[in-house]
Design a protein around this motif. Structure first.
Motif, PDB file in Angstrom:
ATOM      1  N   LYS A  24      -1.775  26.862 -34.219  1.00  0.00           N
ATOM      2  CA  LYS A  24      -0.405  27.342 -34.038  1.00  0.00           C
ATOM      3  C   LYS A  24      -0.394  28.798 -33.588  1.00  0.00           C
ATOM      4  O   LYS A  24       0.329  29.158 -32.692  1.00  0.00           O
ATOM      5  N   GLU A  25      -1.193  29.626 -34.253  1.00  0.00           N
ATOM      6  CA  GLU A  25      -1.221  31.046 -33.890  1.00  0.00           C
ATOM      7  C   GLU A  25      -2.433  31.711 -34.524  1.00  0.00           C
ATOM      8  O   GLU A  25      -3.119  31.128 -35.357  1.00  0.00           O
ATOM      9  N   ILE A  27      -3.470  35.402 -36.360  1.00  0.00           N
ATOM     10  CA  ILE A  27      -2.913  36.649 -36.891  1.00  0.00           C
ATOM     11  C   ILE A  27      -4.043  37.558 -37.366  1.00  0.00           C
ATOM     12  O   ILE A  27      -5.130  37.100 -37.694  1.00  0.00           O
TER      13      ILE A  27
END
Length: 158
Positions: A24-25, A27
């Protein structure tokens, strides 16, 4: 012949890949909140836009040693499908590299020798120009009973 895209990342100086459909991402690592009674490889949870997301330290899971965090340390937010729902899980890694295309014919079965990590975690070994990528099986990294425990614990945190 199909090419599949993988996000590559480093763990203990080895190159790993995860299919981008799971991701999804990414970080930056800041800190995790410790949750008692979790397996050793789950250092805690993070708050991602109001959601409690468990974090798995892949170095601990694979090599039984904690990730030494520095400015390159990242958490890859992935999606894991449980019976009827999807939950987010963060994977703590040493550094994220890049997204690469690996054609299916450049991926071989995991060898039954020489690997420092459990074979059931490995989908295959992808060949890039000058290096190998250990491609992970996302749903094997956590087992279902552990996911249930995390969910129960995180629902109590909310």
């Amino acid at each position: 012949m199909q090419e599949i895209q993988y996000l590559t990342f480093l763990l203990s100086n080895e190159l790993f890949g995860l299919g981008i459909l799971y991701i999804k991402e990414i970080i930056e690592f800041e800190s995790v909140t410790h949750v008692p009674m979790m397996p050793e490889y789950i250092p805690g949870v993070i708050n991602l836009r109001g959601n409690v997301v468990p974090v798995i330290d892949l170095n601990t899971r694979f090599y039984k040693k904690k990730t030494e965090t520095n400015r390159k340390t990242c958490i890859i937010i992935t999606e894991i499908k449980l019976e009827k729902e999807t939950i987010d899980v963060g994977l703590l890694v040493d550094a994220v590299n890049e997204v690469v295309d690996i054609p299916e014919n450049q991926i071989e079965e995991a060898p039954s020798f020489g690997s420092k990590i459990r074979l059931d975690f490995i989908q295959g070994i992808g060949k890039l120009e000058n290096q190998f990528v250990i491609i992970l099986k996302m749903n094997q990294i956590l087992d279902l009973s552990e996911i249930q425990t995390i969910q129960e614990t995180s629902s109590q945190v909310n």
